[in-house]
Write an enzyme that holds these catalytic residues in place. Structure first.
Site, PDB file in Angstrom:
ATOM      1  N   HIS A  85       0.840  -1.222   0.000  1.00 55.07           N
ATOM      2  CA  HIS A  85       0.000   0.000   0.000  1.00 55.07           C
ATOM      3  C   HIS A  85       0.866   1.260   0.000  1.00 55.07           C
ATOM      4  O   HIS A  85       0.438   2.308   0.478  1.00 55.07           O
ATOM      5  CB  HIS A  85      -0.948   0.031   1.206  1.00 55.07           C
ATOM      6  CG  HIS A  85      -1.701  -1.245   1.419  1.00 55.07           C
ATOM      7  ND1 HIS A  85      -2.963  -1.463   0.923  1.00 55.07           N
ATOM      8  CD2 HIS A  85      -1.339  -2.392   2.060  1.00 55.07           C
ATOM      9  CE1 HIS A  85      -3.364  -2.691   1.266  1.00 55.07           C
ATOM     10  NE2 HIS A  85      -2.395  -3.266   1.936  1.00 55.07           N
ATOM     11  N   SER A 101      15.279  21.717 -15.999  1.00 55.40           N
ATOM     12  CA  SER A 101      14.120  22.573 -16.213  1.00 55.40           C
ATOM     13  C   SER A 101      14.608  23.920 -16.704  1.00 55.40           C
ATOM     14  O   SER A 101      15.657  24.398 -16.289  1.00 55.40           O
ATOM     15  CB  SER A 101      13.365  22.741 -14.892  1.00 55.40           C
ATOM     16  OG  SER A 101      12.599  23.928 -14.922  1.00 55.40           O
ATOM     17  N   LYS A 129      16.447  21.554 -10.825  1.00 53.42           N
ATOM     18  CA  LYS A 129      15.775  20.334 -11.268  1.00 53.42           C
ATOM     19  C   LYS A 129      16.671  19.391 -12.053  1.00 53.42           C
ATOM     20  O   LYS A 129      17.479  19.798 -12.872  1.00 53.42           O
ATOM     21  CB  LYS A 129      14.572  20.676 -12.157  1.00 53.42           C
ATOM     22  CG  LYS A 129      13.411  21.317 -11.445  1.00 53.42           C
ATOM     23  CD  LYS A 129      12.764  20.416 -10.391  1.00 53.42           C
ATOM     24  CE  LYS A 129      11.949  19.319 -10.990  1.00 53.42           C
ATOM     25  NZ  LYS A 129      10.612  19.733 -11.394  1.00 53.42           N
ATOM     26  N   GLU A 139      10.019   8.430 -17.021  1.00 55.29           N
ATOM     27  CA  GLU A 139       8.702   9.044 -17.249  1.00 55.29           C
ATOM     28  C   GLU A 139       8.195   8.747 -18.655  1.00 55.29           C
ATOM     29  O   GLU A 139       7.027   8.437 -18.874  1.00 55.29           O
ATOM     30  CB  GLU A 139       8.785  10.562 -17.061  1.00 55.29           C
ATOM     31  CG  GLU A 139       8.960  10.999 -15.627  1.00 55.29           C
ATOM     32  CD  GLU A 139       9.175  12.505 -15.548  1.00 55.29           C
ATOM     33  OE1 GLU A 139       8.178  13.230 -15.525  1.00 55.29           O
ATOM     34  OE2 GLU A 139      10.345  12.943 -15.539  1.00 55.29           O
TER      35      GLU A 139
END
Ligand code: ARG
Length: 473
Positions: free
Chosen positions: A163, A284, A290, A297
């Protein structure tokens, strides 16, 4: 691409009295995408010509001229000299027309006892078989990377989750081998697909077979198929193998997407379990700090298009009566796109895996959060004579107490622990440690470092067998 051929040039133009509508010509043509099959189309044609000569339908000189002509066409294509024509509709008729242009009337004999229906069914199998072999090798390369990392991190402690809540400590190596197992099932499915696909449709012709004395066993042998297909109607209409390949790809991408999701979480500042090399990340344009995990992704994102192609193909086939229908032309773009997507995703992952850096201190400290050794304490109490349900209750109370005091179970003193159960002794601290917890799970499939090393050795042997070598040499 040119469309300067006239109606009279159509290889099937005999019964037609007017040229094809210009838009319809473009609409029905497949050469824009099926030219990708040129190599396998020529391979199939050469085998067909050899078979026709063997059974006496072609003279040996005709066979040789056809083969020479086809090889020359192949060279033209590979050198970028070939002029693909939309009015010649598809890869098959483009190549056949070029052959005839090159060697004259003998070129027109190549299509004896054959149809584009069994031709395309053969081409796409030959093409996919080659791609499957490339994909299998890439899949194994990624598995090798996982096995290396598993061995390197066999003793590294990390939290195991259910979970997405802290559950029990596991070893990082064990987690990598879970990924390995997922990929190993994918490999098995891919090989199953290859095995069922490796049947030779040529000879089915349009749908009913041919009246020439063909030798299908011989053609199958020349093309490396295990056997000819068994039914001519099924041969030209079957696209199960493409659906099976897309099913394999869908499950593979499901797995890669799950790995990706974990890597995206693990590379975040809040987890910081792993570092990906800079060359697999991007920055970024606005936030200077970043470093984004673009590769995972994107792999996660590409899963959607693969599922979509599987749905296309299932839907494409569901309403078709036997035997061949033009609908089948729509099978190619989904298959090509899935081949490209799978190869790209596997390459990115296989290249990246050897340089994944694991932050061992961080994974260990994360494993200390969330009372990950609570089950070990319950198991300890069972060994002291309590029933598991009673032990569960006792440990639940101890966890609540530690939580109130903002400490871990192993930070509680013996007298504090004994308030919950008098049977607890000094030896409890061995089971409350993270290392004690993982070492205790020392059975087949367990997370103990010893088991991880054993599983690594077995995986290496399996991968070496696939490469046709052994680890002994
Ligand atoms: N381009 C066609 C396809 O991809 C080749 C077979 C065409 N056969 C036919 N009878 N029109 O399926």
């Amino acid at each position: 691409m040119s469309d300067d051929h006239k109606a009279a040039d159509k290889l099937w133009g005999g019964r037609f009295s007017e040229p094809t509508d210009a838009f319809v010509e473009r609409f029905t043509a497949s050469v824009g995408f099926d030219q990708r099959l040129y190599h396998h189309d020529i391979q199939g044609s050469i085998a067909h010509a050899r078979m026709l000569a063997k059974v006496g339908v072609l003279a040996e000189a005709e066979r040789d001229s056809i083969i020479e002509g086809l090889e020359a066409v192949r060279q033209d294509i590979e050198a970028g000299r070939f002029q693909w024509s939309v009015s010649l509709e598809d890869v098959h008729m483009n190549i056949e027309a070029a052959l005839t242009e090159r060697i004259g009337v003998t070129g027109k004999k190549l299509h004896t006892g054959r149809s584009r229906n069994d031709q395309i069914a053969t081409d796409i199998r030959l093409y996919l078989r080659d791609e499957i072999d490339t994909i299998a090798a890439e899949l194994n390369r990624l598995q090798e990377g996982l096995v290396e990392l598993a061995e390197q991190e066999a003793d590294t402690i990390m939290p195991g989750f259910t979970h997405l809540q802290s559950a029990q400590p596991v070893t990082f190596g064990h987690h990598m081998l879970a990924w390995y197992e997922m990929l190993d099932r994918d490999y098995g499915r891919l090989m199953d697909c290859r095995g069922r696909m490796n049947r030779m449709p040529l000879g089915a012709a349009a749908l009913a077979g041919t009246s020439y004395p063909i030798d299908r066993e011989y053609t199958a042998q020349l093309l490396g198929f295990d056997a000819p297909t068994a039914n001519s109607l099924d041969s030209v209409s079957d696209r199960d193998f493409a659906i099976e390949f897309l099913s394999f790809a869908s499950l593979l991408l499901t797995h890669l997407s799950r790995f990706s999701e974990e890597l995206v979480l693990w590379t975040s500042a809040q987890f910081s379990f792993v570092d990906l090399p800079d060359r697999f990340c991007t920055g970024s344009s606005i936030m200077p700090q970043k470093k984004n995990p673009d590769v995972p992704e994107l792999v996660r994102g590409k899963t959607g298009r693969v599922y979509g192609h599987l749905m296309s193909l299932l839907t494409l086939m569901k309403g078709q009566p036997l035997a061949y229908n033009k609908d089948n032309q729509e099978d190619k773009e989904p298959v090509f796109d899935v081949v490209d997507t799978v190869k790209g995703c596997l390459k990115a992952y296989a290249d990246m895996m050897p340089s994944v850096g694991v932050n061992r201190n961080r994974t260990r400290s994360a494993a200390r959060q969330g009372f990950a050794t609570a089950t070990d304490l319950a198991d300890y109490l069972v060994r002291k004579g309590l029933a598991f349900r009673d032990a569960h209750e006792v440990v639940g109370q101890a966890v609540a107490h530690a939580d109130e005091n903002q400490c871990d179970l192993e930070d509680l003193g013996l007298d504090e622990l004994q308030q919950f159960c008098a049977d607890i002794g000094e030896d409890v601290y061995q089971v409350l440690t993270l290392d004690g917890s993982v070492q205790a799970r020392n059975h087949i499939g367990g997370t103990a470092p010893e088991q991880v090393r054993g599983a690594v050795a077995q995986a290496r042997e399996a991968l070496a067998r696939r490469r046709g070598t052994t680890t002994q040499d």
